[in-house]
Design a protein around this motif. Structure first.
Motif, mmCIF file in Angstrom:
data_model
loop_
_atom_site.group_PDB
_atom_site.id
_atom_site.type_symbol
_atom_site.label_atom_id
_atom_site.label_comp_id
_atom_site.label_asym_id
_atom_site.label_seq_id
_atom_site.Cartn_x
_atom_site.Cartn_y
_atom_site.Cartn_z
ATOM 1 N N SER A 5 0.407 -1.356 0.211
ATOM 2 C CA SER A 5 -0.092 -0.023 0.000
ATOM 3 C C SER A 5 0.910 1.250 -0.391
ATOM 4 C CB SER A 5 -1.180 -0.200 1.087
ATOM 5 O OG SER A 5 -0.243 -0.038 2.334
ATOM 6 N N GLU A 6 0.251 2.287 0.619
ATOM 7 C CA GLU A 6 1.021 3.949 0.102
ATOM 8 C C GLU A 6 2.205 3.451 0.945
ATOM 9 O OE1 GLU A 6 0.118 8.497 1.508
ATOM 10 O OE2 GLU A 6 -1.283 6.922 1.192
ATOM 11 N N LYS A 7 1.849 3.667 2.771
ATOM 12 C CA LYS A 7 3.551 3.463 3.371
ATOM 13 C C LYS A 7 4.146 2.278 3.781
ATOM 14 C CE LYS A 7 0.477 7.464 5.540
ATOM 15 N NZ LYS A 7 0.510 7.386 6.840
ATOM 16 N N ILE A 8 3.011 1.113 3.717
ATOM 17 C CA ILE A 8 3.772 0.130 4.390
ATOM 18 C C ILE A 8 3.703 -1.898 3.288
ATOM 19 C CG2 ILE A 8 3.345 0.316 6.381
ATOM 20 C CD1 ILE A 8 0.453 -1.465 5.570
ATOM 21 N N TYR A 9 4.522 -2.312 3.275
ATOM 22 C CA TYR A 9 3.321 -3.877 2.655
ATOM 23 C C TYR A 9 3.937 -4.716 3.595
ATOM 24 C CZ TYR A 9 9.407 -4.468 3.077
ATOM 25 O OH TYR A 9 10.418 -4.745 3.114
ATOM 26 N N LEU A 10 2.890 -5.941 3.108
ATOM 27 C CA LEU A 10 2.960 -7.523 4.123
ATOM 28 C C LEU A 10 3.901 -7.927 3.791
ATOM 29 C CD1 LEU A 10 -0.755 -6.869 4.975
ATOM 30 C CD2 LEU A 10 1.067 -6.244 6.078
ATOM 31 N N ARG A 11 4.493 -8.713 4.458
ATOM 32 C CA ARG A 11 5.518 -10.295 3.274
ATOM 33 C C ARG A 11 6.033 -11.281 4.467
ATOM 34 N NH1 ARG A 11 8.830 -11.064 7.092
ATOM 35 N NH2 ARG A 11 10.502 -9.320 7.929
ATOM 36 N N ALA A 12 5.898 -12.269 3.695
ATOM 37 C CA ALA A 12 6.021 -13.671 4.739
ATOM 38 C C ALA A 12 6.650 -13.228 5.572
ATOM 39 C CB ALA A 12 5.776 -15.042 3.760
ATOM 40 N N VAL A 13 6.291 -13.987 6.985
ATOM 41 C CA VAL A 13 7.684 -14.051 7.525
ATOM 42 C C VAL A 13 9.103 -15.376 7.889
ATOM 43 C CG1 VAL A 13 7.818 -15.344 9.888
ATOM 44 C CG2 VAL A 13 5.932 -14.349 9.750
ATOM 45 N N GLU A 14 9.803 -14.713 7.531
ATOM 46 C CA GLU A 14 11.155 -15.535 7.448
ATOM 47 C C GLU A 14 11.954 -15.622 8.634
ATOM 48 O OE1 GLU A 14 13.298 -11.997 4.861
ATOM 49 O OE2 GLU A 14 11.824 -12.253 3.338
ATOM 50 N N SER A 15 12.957 -16.966 8.536
ATOM 51 C CA SER A 15 13.487 -17.328 9.727
ATOM 52 C C SER A 15 14.135 -16.551 10.208
ATOM 53 C CB SER A 15 14.244 -18.390 9.223
ATOM 54 O OG SER A 15 14.971 -17.526 7.955
ATOM 55 N N SER A 16 14.297 -15.361 9.454
ATOM 56 C CA SER A 16 15.656 -14.354 10.272
ATOM 57 C C SER A 16 14.644 -13.314 10.955
ATOM 58 C CB SER A 16 16.209 -13.164 9.351
ATOM 59 O OG SER A 16 15.069 -12.991 8.145
ATOM 60 N N ASP A 17 12.946 -13.401 11.115
ATOM 61 C CA ASP A 17 12.616 -12.495 11.785
ATOM 62 C C ASP A 17 12.565 -13.598 13.596
ATOM 63 O OD1 ASP A 17 11.611 -10.419 10.473
ATOM 64 O OD2 ASP A 17 10.319 -11.984 8.894
ATOM 65 N N ILE A 65 4.976 -6.883 9.025
ATOM 66 C CA ILE A 65 4.300 -5.330 8.067
ATOM 67 C C ILE A 65 5.393 -4.651 8.264
ATOM 68 C CG2 ILE A 65 3.352 -2.808 8.726
ATOM 69 C CD1 ILE A 65 1.260 -4.862 10.776
ATOM 70 N N CYS A 66 6.168 -4.335 7.225
ATOM 71 C CA CYS A 66 6.641 -3.381 6.834
ATOM 72 C C CYS A 66 7.093 -1.962 6.094
ATOM 73 C CB CYS A 66 8.806 -4.107 5.359
ATOM 74 S SG CYS A 66 8.637 -5.824 6.847
#
Length: 175
Positions: A5-17, A65-66
């Motif tokens: 979207s305008e300010k953020i994007y959603l991504r899958a959870v990664e092992s580095s998280d 949320i990034c």
């Protein structure tokens, strides 16, 4: 997968998280909304991440949320208790740090996830269960189009007290 979207994007959870998620999950100031009672180990979090690929089996999907501007993770948004037969799921959200709250990130994340739930999983509705004392969350979900459909009396135990929970629904076919 990346929903933007305008300010953020959603991504899958990664092992580095894993470490970040462990810190969020183990922060006692969030436990009253997540219903967590004991801390999670890093092993638990890694197991959760491994199983995150199996949404239809587990009924839970978490996305990070990034920020678009710098890729900084600021929180997460979840579908939980997904019921594919009845085409519905609960939704929860966390913006972890106070400096990232009230900037529109949460509402953008909820709208992205709602559209994703409708378009990809054919959900007819999503719902949120919010403590009646959590006024910022009540305002957030109302601003995102959720309607209060009831109150669950004395639903959640908080310390030595009990608290009412507002039940909010968003009918996705109306989006």
């Amino acid at each position: 997968m990346r929903l933007q979207s305008e300010k953020i994007y959603l991504r899958a959870v990664e092992s580095s998280d894993a470490t970040r998620i462990m810190l969020w999950e183990n922060n006692p100031s969030f436990w009253h909304v997540s219903e967590t009672e004991i801390p999670f180990s890093l092993h638990d979090i890694h197991h959760f991440i491994e199983n995150s690929q199996h949404f239809r089996q587990t009924g839970q999907l978490r996305l990070i949320i990034c920020l678009n501007e710098n890729d900084l993770p600021v929180g997460c948004v979840d579908f939980y208790d997904a019921d594919f037969k009845h085409r519905r799921a609960g939704i929860g959200i966390l913006i972890a740090e106070p400096e990232n709250k009230e900037k529109g990130y949460a509402s953008e994340a909820i709208r992205l996830l709602a559209k994703y739930g409708r378009d990809v999983f054919d959900f007819q509705q999503i719902y949120a269960m919010i403590s009646v004392s959590n006024e910022p969350s009540l305002r957030l979900f109302e601003a995102c189009g959720f309607e209060k459909s009831g109150v669950l009396k004395s639903w959640r135990k908080t310390g030595k007290n009990r608290e009412d929970i507002a039940f909010y629904q968003l009918i996705l076919e109306e989006l």
